[in-house]
Design a protein around this motif. Structure first.
Motif, PDB file in Angstrom:
ATOM      1  N   SER A  65      24.944 124.976 -29.672  1.00  0.00           N
ATOM      2  CA  SER A  65      24.987 123.764 -30.500  1.00  0.00           C
ATOM      3  C   SER A  65      25.145 124.104 -31.973  1.00  0.00           C
ATOM      4  O   SER A  65      24.437 124.967 -32.500  1.00  0.00           O
ATOM      5  N   ILE A  66      26.057 123.398 -32.616  1.00  0.00           N
ATOM      6  CA  ILE A  66      26.401 123.614 -34.028  1.00  0.00           C
ATOM      7  C   ILE A  66      26.320 122.275 -34.752  1.00  0.00           C
ATOM      8  O   ILE A  66      26.703 121.238 -34.205  1.00  0.00           O
ATOM      9  N   ALA A  67      25.839 122.295 -35.984  1.00  0.00           N
ATOM     10  CA  ALA A  67      25.860 121.079 -36.806  1.00  0.00           C
ATOM     11  C   ALA A  67      26.484 121.400 -38.154  1.00  0.00           C
ATOM     12  O   ALA A  67      26.169 122.426 -38.769  1.00  0.00           O
ATOM     13  N   ALA A  80      36.074 124.576 -40.563  1.00  0.00           N
ATOM     14  CA  ALA A  80      34.844 125.368 -40.575  1.00  0.00           C
ATOM     15  C   ALA A  80      34.254 125.488 -39.170  1.00  0.00           C
ATOM     16  O   ALA A  80      33.864 126.571 -38.735  1.00  0.00           O
ATOM     17  N   VAL A  81      34.190 124.378 -38.454  1.00  0.00           N
ATOM     18  CA  VAL A  81      33.593 124.373 -37.120  1.00  0.00           C
ATOM     19  C   VAL A  81      34.380 125.256 -36.158  1.00  0.00           C
ATOM     20  O   VAL A  81      33.803 126.046 -35.391  1.00  0.00           O
ATOM     21  N   HIS A 105      28.625 122.292 -28.341  1.00  0.00           N
ATOM     22  CA  HIS A 105      28.322 120.943 -28.810  1.00  0.00           C
ATOM     23  C   HIS A 105      28.341 120.981 -30.334  1.00  0.00           C
ATOM     24  O   HIS A 105      27.668 121.818 -30.945  1.00  0.00           O
ATOM     25  N   VAL A 106      29.079 120.078 -30.955  1.00  0.00           N
ATOM     26  CA  VAL A 106      29.173 120.033 -32.417  1.00  0.00           C
ATOM     27  C   VAL A 106      28.711 118.670 -32.908  1.00  0.00           C
ATOM     28  O   VAL A 106      29.185 117.628 -32.432  1.00  0.00           O
ATOM     29  N   PHE A 107      27.787 118.694 -33.848  1.00  0.00           N
ATOM     30  CA  PHE A 107      27.257 117.466 -34.442  1.00  0.00           C
ATOM     31  C   PHE A 107      27.734 117.373 -35.893  1.00  0.00           C
ATOM     32  O   PHE A 107      27.485 118.275 -36.695  1.00  0.00           O
ATOM     33  N   PHE A 108      28.439 116.296 -36.181  1.00  0.00           N
ATOM     34  CA  PHE A 108      28.959 116.062 -37.536  1.00  0.00           C
ATOM     35  C   PHE A 108      28.014 115.106 -38.251  1.00  0.00           C
ATOM     36  O   PHE A 108      27.849 113.957 -37.854  1.00  0.00           O
ATOM     37  N   ASN A 109      27.411 115.589 -39.327  1.00  0.00           N
ATOM     38  CA  ASN A 109      26.402 114.800 -40.034  1.00  0.00           C
ATOM     39  C   ASN A 109      26.859 114.410 -41.434  1.00  0.00           C
ATOM     40  O   ASN A 109      27.460 115.216 -42.155  1.00  0.00           O
ATOM     41  N   SER A 125      43.017 117.087 -31.364  1.00  0.00           N
ATOM     42  CA  SER A 125      43.134 116.617 -29.973  1.00  0.00           C
ATOM     43  C   SER A 125      42.844 117.736 -28.982  1.00  0.00           C
ATOM     44  O   SER A 125      42.491 117.466 -27.829  1.00  0.00           O
ATOM     45  N   ASP A 126      43.001 118.981 -29.408  1.00  0.00           N
ATOM     46  CA  ASP A 126      42.783 120.118 -28.518  1.00  0.00           C
ATOM     47  C   ASP A 126      41.448 120.811 -28.772  1.00  0.00           C
ATOM     48  O   ASP A 126      41.293 121.994 -28.484  1.00  0.00           O
ATOM     49  N   LYS A 127      40.484 120.083 -29.337  1.00  0.00           N
ATOM     50  CA  LYS A 127      39.205 120.705 -29.671  1.00  0.00           C
ATOM     51  C   LYS A 127      38.507 121.248 -28.432  1.00  0.00           C
ATOM     52  O   LYS A 127      38.635 120.693 -27.325  1.00  0.00           O
ATOM     53  N   GLU A 128      37.762 122.333 -28.639  1.00  0.00           N
ATOM     54  CA  GLU A 128      37.112 123.049 -27.533  1.00  0.00           C
ATOM     55  C   GLU A 128      35.614 122.754 -27.495  1.00  0.00           C
ATOM     56  O   GLU A 128      34.833 123.597 -27.083  1.00  0.00           O
ATOM     57  N   TYR A 129      35.228 121.573 -27.920  1.00  0.00           N
ATOM     58  CA  TYR A 129      33.805 121.263 -28.005  1.00  0.00           C
ATOM     59  C   TYR A 129      33.575 119.771 -27.805  1.00  0.00           C
ATOM     60  O   TYR A 129      34.489 118.953 -27.949  1.00  0.00           O
ATOM     61  N   TYR A 130      32.348 119.441 -27.449  1.00  0.00           N
ATOM     62  CA  TYR A 130      31.915 118.048 -27.387  1.00  0.00           C
ATOM     63  C   TYR A 130      31.439 117.659 -28.781  1.00  0.00           C
ATOM     64  O   TYR A 130      30.702 118.407 -29.420  1.00  0.00           O
TER      65      TYR A 130
END
Length: 361
Positions: A65-67, A80-81, A105-109, A125-130
């Motif tokens: 998990s990344i934020a 960056a992500v 899992h990526v959380f954009f805050n 569109s081709d992102k490798e994360y939720y």
């Protein structure tokens, strides 16, 4: 904003949304260059410091998990992500871990008023994360305990959670009459800003210490100056905004009392201040603290466009939408008339890359 800044100095204000002429998405190339400058440092930091032992356990849930804190609305946050994910995969590969079986899992805050619609409609569109949006101030708790593996934040921590109330107190030596920033103000004004930044960093670090896993990593990119009291390009440019507003007040176009009650919610710290605040927190180990090259030379027009992308909503809320163009036109004139962008005696702001590792509980 609605309420007077003397009561609660700031309501959350967003970068300009959408993708128009004055939008943040079209006027954030300087921030993008900073993010690109730290790519190798992030890769190196992850390869050398990321603890992967738990991912080798058959019982481990293969989730990372990344934020990104203060994400705005792109495109920089996606750059960056993706780089963080690529670096984690590289580390996994070197440690014999199957990254293909790991879910990211990526959380954009960002603040609740951030343009999350533009953020998500412009996501790859081709992102490798939720992906998920997490609205709220990063000076407070945002996530459950020990739920994040990696935090990232770039060019966000200079924004204060609120303004010191003494800036608009006529009885205080820190009353910042006729100005909107601190370079040419009394030392008490600078000290008020410094103390608020210290409180904000304390809150930020305390929250992240609870939310990150034991041994987790946090990468920060923070604009800094060697000494907040020195003659600096960016702080002096901010000061010129106050001069522009006072000129318009003199023409009867804005209310001088409103200028007296308006201050920018930004503080540019020194590297020593950052290091001291992290050490005082005690929950993180500083694994890397590298100054980047000073911010490049920039012409007045580009400077104003970038600053307008971040400040227009603040100006609009305090002085009215009808005056916004005149404010930024006058601001540009002030910068052009000043030697601030070309005088070598003005110190350059530079980015400070900080990699932190959460101490084990």
């Amino acid at each position: 904003m609605g309420n007077d800044q003397r009561d609660n100095p700031i309501e959350p204000l967003a970068m300009n949304g959408g993708d128009g002429q004055y939008s943040y998405s079209q006027n954030s190339t300087l921030q993008k260059k900073g993010i690109e400058c730290v790519k190798d440092l992030i890769t190196e930091g992850i390869v050398e410091n990321l603890e992967t032992e738990r991912f080798l356990s058959p019982s481990c849930q293969k989730k990372f998990s990344i934020a990104d804190l203060g994400c705005a609305m792109g495109p920089n946050t996606f750059i960056a992500v993706q780089h963080i994910i690529d670096s984690v995969k590289l580390k996994f590969q070197s440690d014999g871990i199957d990254s293909d079986s790991t879910e990211f899992h990526v959380f954009f805050n960002d603040y609740v008023v951030n343009d999350f619609n533009t953020l998500f409609t412009s996501s790859p569109s081709d992102k490798e994360y939720y992906a998920a949006g997490v609205p709220g101030s990063f000076h407070n708790r945002l996530f459950p305990k020990a739920s994040l593996d990696f935090f990232h934040s770039s060019y966000s921590l200079q924004w204060l959670s609120k303004l010191p109330k003494e800036l608009v107190d006529k009885q205080s030596p820190a009353w910042n009459k006729g100005k909107v920033y601190y370079p040419s103000s009394a030392k008490e004004v600078v000290e008020a800003y410094r103390k608020q930044f210290g409180k904000d960093m304390e809150s930020f670090l305390n929250a992240r210490a609870l939310e990150i896993v034991s041994g987790g990593l946090m990468a920060l990119l923070i604009p800094t100056v060697q000494d907040p009291h020195c003659k600096c390009v960016i702080t002096s440019v901010f000061d010129l905004l106050g001069s522009a507003l006072m000129d318009l007040a003199g023409q009867g176009l804005v209310d001088e009392d409103k200028v007296d009650n308006f201050n920018l919610s930004i503080y540019i710290p020194s590297p020593d201040e950052i290091a001291s605040l992290i050490e005082n927190n005690g929950d993180f180990i500083i694994k890397k603290m590298d100054p980047l090259l000073a911010h490049q030379e920039i012409d007045p027009g580009t400077m104003v466009m970038h600053l307008r992308a971040g400040m227009e909503s603040n100006i609009r809320e305090n002085f009215g939408a009808e005056i916004v163009d005149q404010v930024f036109d006058k601001f540009k004139e002030k910068i052009e008339e000043s030697a601030v962008l070309i005088d070598p005696t003005y110190k350059r702001t530079y980015g400070l890359f900080v990699l932190l590792k959460r101490k084990h509980y």
